[in-house]
Design a protein around this motif. Structure first.
Motif, PDB file in Angstrom:
ATOM      1  N   GLY A 117      22.019 -57.253 -52.220  1.00  0.00           N
ATOM      2  CA  GLY A 117      23.778 -57.892 -52.140  1.00  0.00           C
ATOM      3  C   GLY A 117      23.335 -59.629 -52.650  1.00  0.00           C
ATOM      4  N   ALA A 118      22.723 -60.412 -52.803  1.00  0.00           N
ATOM      5  CA  ALA A 118      22.671 -61.073 -53.448  1.00  0.00           C
ATOM      6  C   ALA A 118      22.500 -61.535 -54.623  1.00  0.00           C
ATOM      7  CB  ALA A 118      20.752 -62.647 -52.854  1.00  0.00           C
ATOM      8  N   THR A 119      21.900 -60.144 -55.488  1.00  0.00           N
ATOM      9  CA  THR A 119      22.733 -60.093 -56.552  1.00  0.00           C
ATOM     10  C   THR A 119      23.909 -60.085 -57.296  1.00  0.00           C
ATOM     11  OG1 THR A 119      19.706 -59.571 -57.020  1.00  0.00           O
ATOM     12  CG2 THR A 119      21.921 -58.593 -59.019  1.00  0.00           C
ATOM     13  N   ILE A 120      24.719 -59.456 -56.710  1.00  0.00           N
ATOM     14  CA  ILE A 120      26.074 -59.490 -56.847  1.00  0.00           C
ATOM     15  C   ILE A 120      26.552 -60.355 -56.669  1.00  0.00           C
ATOM     16  CG2 ILE A 120      28.333 -57.945 -55.875  1.00  0.00           C
ATOM     17  CD1 ILE A 120      25.873 -55.205 -55.372  1.00  0.00           C
ATOM     18  N   ARG A 121      26.110 -61.038 -55.777  1.00  0.00           N
ATOM     19  CA  ARG A 121      26.720 -62.157 -55.128  1.00  0.00           C
ATOM     20  C   ARG A 121      26.430 -63.372 -56.130  1.00  0.00           C
ATOM     21  NH1 ARG A 121      25.920 -61.020 -49.899  1.00  0.00           N
ATOM     22  NH2 ARG A 121      24.058 -62.040 -50.252  1.00  0.00           N
ATOM     23  N   PHE A 122      25.301 -63.447 -57.012  1.00  0.00           N
ATOM     24  CA  PHE A 122      25.231 -64.503 -57.730  1.00  0.00           C
ATOM     25  C   PHE A 122      26.232 -64.461 -59.450  1.00  0.00           C
ATOM     26  CE2 PHE A 122      22.825 -64.978 -62.224  1.00  0.00           C
ATOM     27  CZ  PHE A 122      22.400 -66.146 -62.243  1.00  0.00           C
ATOM     28  N   LEU A 123      25.755 -62.287 -59.546  1.00  0.00           N
ATOM     29  CA  LEU A 123      26.654 -62.139 -60.905  1.00  0.00           C
ATOM     30  C   LEU A 123      28.127 -63.274 -60.919  1.00  0.00           C
ATOM     31  CD1 LEU A 123      25.413 -58.810 -61.560  1.00  0.00           C
ATOM     32  CD2 LEU A 123      24.906 -60.910 -62.854  1.00  0.00           C
ATOM     33  N   SER A 124      28.570 -62.274 -59.566  1.00  0.00           N
ATOM     34  CA  SER A 124      30.449 -62.672 -59.263  1.00  0.00           C
ATOM     35  C   SER A 124      30.961 -64.411 -59.904  1.00  0.00           C
ATOM     36  CB  SER A 124      30.537 -62.187 -57.956  1.00  0.00           C
ATOM     37  OG  SER A 124      32.018 -63.266 -57.615  1.00  0.00           O
ATOM     38  N   GLN A 125      29.450 -65.550 -58.648  1.00  0.00           N
ATOM     39  CA  GLN A 125      29.795 -66.424 -59.124  1.00  0.00           C
ATOM     40  C   GLN A 125      29.548 -66.608 -60.615  1.00  0.00           C
ATOM     41  OE1 GLN A 125      30.295 -69.200 -57.391  1.00  0.00           O
ATOM     42  NE2 GLN A 125      30.851 -67.493 -55.336  1.00  0.00           N
ATOM     43  N   ALA A 126      28.842 -66.324 -61.202  1.00  0.00           N
ATOM     44  CA  ALA A 126      28.596 -66.573 -63.168  1.00  0.00           C
ATOM     45  C   ALA A 126      29.576 -66.155 -63.461  1.00  0.00           C
ATOM     46  CB  ALA A 126      27.000 -65.564 -63.254  1.00  0.00           C
ATOM     47  N   GLU A 127      30.277 -64.921 -63.575  1.00  0.00           N
ATOM     48  CA  GLU A 127      31.521 -64.368 -63.683  1.00  0.00           C
ATOM     49  C   GLU A 127      32.501 -65.992 -63.573  1.00  0.00           C
ATOM     50  OE1 GLU A 127      33.865 -62.886 -66.290  1.00  0.00           O
ATOM     51  OE2 GLU A 127      32.145 -62.841 -66.172  1.00  0.00           O
ATOM     52  N   ARG A 128      32.450 -66.579 -62.719  1.00  0.00           N
ATOM     53  CA  ARG A 128      33.429 -67.355 -62.467  1.00  0.00           C
ATOM     54  C   ARG A 128      33.230 -68.787 -63.102  1.00  0.00           C
ATOM     55  NH1 ARG A 128      35.573 -68.759 -56.508  1.00  0.00           N
ATOM     56  NH2 ARG A 128      38.295 -69.637 -57.291  1.00  0.00           N
ATOM     57  N   ALA A 139      31.582 -79.051 -62.070  1.00  0.00           N
ATOM     58  CA  ALA A 139      29.821 -79.008 -61.380  1.00  0.00           C
ATOM     59  C   ALA A 139      30.005 -78.184 -59.669  1.00  0.00           C
ATOM     60  CB  ALA A 139      29.852 -80.573 -60.756  1.00  0.00           C
ATOM     61  N   LEU A 140      31.457 -77.628 -59.131  1.00  0.00           N
ATOM     62  CA  LEU A 140      31.266 -77.289 -57.696  1.00  0.00           C
ATOM     63  C   LEU A 140      30.901 -75.463 -58.229  1.00  0.00           C
ATOM     64  CD1 LEU A 140      31.633 -77.052 -55.080  1.00  0.00           C
ATOM     65  CD2 LEU A 140      34.607 -76.914 -55.539  1.00  0.00           C
ATOM     66  N   PHE A 141      31.500 -75.192 -58.963  1.00  0.00           N
ATOM     67  CA  PHE A 141      31.387 -73.485 -59.492  1.00  0.00           C
ATOM     68  C   PHE A 141      29.374 -73.804 -59.636  1.00  0.00           C
ATOM     69  CE2 PHE A 141      36.621 -73.202 -60.998  1.00  0.00           C
ATOM     70  CZ  PHE A 141      36.435 -72.621 -59.882  1.00  0.00           C
ATOM     71  N   VAL A 142      28.991 -74.538 -60.678  1.00  0.00           N
ATOM     72  CA  VAL A 142      27.779 -74.528 -61.153  1.00  0.00           C
ATOM     73  C   VAL A 142      26.980 -74.840 -59.985  1.00  0.00           C
ATOM     74  CG1 VAL A 142      25.639 -75.853 -62.110  1.00  0.00           C
ATOM     75  CG2 VAL A 142      27.947 -75.421 -63.476  1.00  0.00           C
ATOM     76  N   GLU A 143      27.414 -75.632 -58.925  1.00  0.00           N
ATOM     77  CA  GLU A 143      26.750 -75.894 -57.642  1.00  0.00           C
ATOM     78  C   GLU A 143      26.413 -74.360 -57.097  1.00  0.00           C
ATOM     79  OE1 GLU A 143      26.435 -78.339 -53.184  1.00  0.00           O
ATOM     80  OE2 GLU A 143      28.198 -78.459 -55.109  1.00  0.00           O
ATOM     81  N   ARG A 144      27.612 -73.948 -57.047  1.00  0.00           N
ATOM     82  CA  ARG A 144      27.579 -72.347 -56.123  1.00  0.00           C
ATOM     83  C   ARG A 144      26.933 -71.607 -56.522  1.00  0.00           C
ATOM     84  NH1 ARG A 144      32.613 -72.299 -53.325  1.00  0.00           N
ATOM     85  NH2 ARG A 144      32.724 -69.559 -53.335  1.00  0.00           N
ATOM     86  N   LEU A 145      27.016 -71.186 -57.808  1.00  0.00           N
ATOM     87  CA  LEU A 145      25.775 -70.689 -58.639  1.00  0.00           C
ATOM     88  C   LEU A 145      25.121 -70.473 -58.807  1.00  0.00           C
ATOM     89  CD1 LEU A 145      25.662 -68.199 -60.557  1.00  0.00           C
ATOM     90  CD2 LEU A 145      26.162 -69.649 -62.183  1.00  0.00           C
ATOM     91  N   LEU A 146      23.912 -71.752 -58.845  1.00  0.00           N
ATOM     92  CA  LEU A 146      22.589 -72.021 -58.406  1.00  0.00           C
ATOM     93  C   LEU A 146      22.096 -71.867 -57.071  1.00  0.00           C
ATOM     94  CD1 LEU A 146      22.415 -75.672 -60.375  1.00  0.00           C
ATOM     95  CD2 LEU A 146      21.514 -73.181 -60.796  1.00  0.00           C
ATOM     96  N   ASN A 147      23.438 -72.113 -56.135  1.00  0.00           N
ATOM     97  CA  ASN A 147      22.811 -71.752 -54.755  1.00  0.00           C
ATOM     98  C   ASN A 147      22.899 -69.910 -54.409  1.00  0.00           C
ATOM     99  OD1 ASN A 147      23.060 -73.919 -53.404  1.00  0.00           O
ATOM    100  ND2 ASN A 147      25.705 -74.054 -53.345  1.00  0.00           N
ATOM    101  N   ALA A 148      23.898 -69.150 -55.095  1.00  0.00           N
ATOM    102  CA  ALA A 148      23.309 -67.967 -54.819  1.00  0.00           C
ATOM    103  C   ALA A 148      22.693 -67.785 -56.103  1.00  0.00           C
ATOM    104  CB  ALA A 148      24.306 -67.169 -56.232  1.00  0.00           C
ATOM    105  N   LEU A 149      21.718 -67.863 -56.784  1.00  0.00           N
ATOM    106  CA  LEU A 149      20.273 -68.052 -57.229  1.00  0.00           C
ATOM    107  C   LEU A 149      19.013 -67.672 -56.504  1.00  0.00           C
ATOM    108  CD1 LEU A 149      19.070 -66.880 -59.882  1.00  0.00           C
ATOM    109  CD2 LEU A 149      19.073 -68.802 -60.873  1.00  0.00           C
ATOM    110  N   SER A 150      19.735 -69.297 -55.812  1.00  0.00           N
ATOM    111  CA  SER A 150      18.564 -69.579 -54.644  1.00  0.00           C
ATOM    112  C   SER A 150      17.987 -68.401 -53.713  1.00  0.00           C
ATOM    113  CB  SER A 150      18.603 -71.185 -53.924  1.00  0.00           C
ATOM    114  OG  SER A 150      17.769 -71.041 -53.316  1.00  0.00           O
ATOM    115  N   LEU A 151      19.614 -68.138 -53.928  1.00  0.00           N
ATOM    116  CA  LEU A 151      19.521 -66.885 -52.359  1.00  0.00           C
ATOM    117  C   LEU A 151      18.847 -65.958 -52.597  1.00  0.00           C
ATOM    118  CD1 LEU A 151      22.943 -67.343 -50.574  1.00  0.00           C
ATOM    119  CD2 LEU A 151      20.266 -68.533 -49.801  1.00  0.00           C
ATOM    120  N   ALA A 152      18.972 -65.161 -53.878  1.00  0.00           N
ATOM    121  CA  ALA A 152      18.759 -63.867 -54.755  1.00  0.00           C
ATOM    122  C   ALA A 152      16.786 -64.172 -54.906  1.00  0.00           C
ATOM    123  CB  ALA A 152      19.186 -63.497 -56.418  1.00  0.00           C
TER     124      ALA A 152
END
Length: 210
Positions: free
Chosen positions: A188-199, A92-105
């Motif tokens: 930059g926000a796309t790069i962060r999103f893809l990093s969180q998605a892979e995690r 759930a924490l990883f999902v939350e971080r991914l969704l936050n990254a998507l929101s920022l993108a």
């Protein structure tokens, strides 16, 4: 020299040893855990919490094995409290971080939603990643995926496609209703999103999953 099971809070260095698999891996392939003042094991996702830490391979199966096998207490050589829900809590924490990254993108103006807008991104050669709701229709994404793969192949680049979030999750993160397809442009926000998605993908599927 073999690595110790615990660290002193200094997470510099090339490798750490998983207390479950005993494999020595880069820190990015593991999750660090520490015991808080009450003796409860907590994940240190950002690797910044003080104290002696232990490392577990960043896979749900490994976390489940650590909980079941009492690996945290054995490695720290002390009594600790471990929630049986720790594997689900981490996911759930990883999902939350991914969704936050998507929101920022999205806020950075790097995201387009809807099949028509995504296709325009593709036609303009600007798309660097596609997103699809995991519960969307396979037919709806097939044309977009094929075009994206062909374009990126001609450029000699990867064609990342993130399809492990639900339509509801995508919609909530972006702040729009019924988001099934989306495309990301470079930033930059796309790069962060893809990093969180892979995690998240690796946590769910395993580090060796393709």
């Amino acid at each position: 020299m073999p690595l110790d099971d615990v660290d002193d809070g200094d997470v510099r260095g090339p490798l750490r040893r998983c207390i479950v698999t005993r494999r020595e891996l880069p820190p990015d392939d593991l999750i660090r855990f520490v015991a808080d003042p009450s003796g409860t094991i907590v994940p240190d996702i950002n690797r910044k919490l003080p104290g002696r830490g232990v490392w577990v391979t960043s896979e749900r199966a490994a976390i489940e094995a650590a909980v079941k096998g009492n690996a945290f207490a054995k490695s720290l050589k002390r009594q600790v409290n471990v929630s049986p829900d720790l594997p689900a809590t981490l996911e759930a924490l990883f999902v939350e971080r991914l969704l936050n990254a998507l929101s920022l993108a999205n806020k950075a103006g790097l995201l387009s939603t809807g099949a028509e807008k995504v296709e325009k991104l593709l036609d303009g050669g600007r798309a660097v990643a596609l997103l699809h709701g995991t519960d969307g229709s396979p037919e709806g994404r097939r044309k977009l995926d094929a075009k994206f793969a062909a374009i990126q192949r001609d450029k000699g680049r990867d064609a990342p496609i993130v399809d492990w979030l639900t339509i509801e999750e995508l919609s909530l993160a972006i702040g729009r209703s019924n988001v099934v397809h989306a495309g990301l442009i470079q930033g930059g926000a796309t790069i962060r999103f893809l990093s969180q998605a892979e995690r998240l993908r690796r946590y769910r599927s395993g580090l060796s999953a393709s």
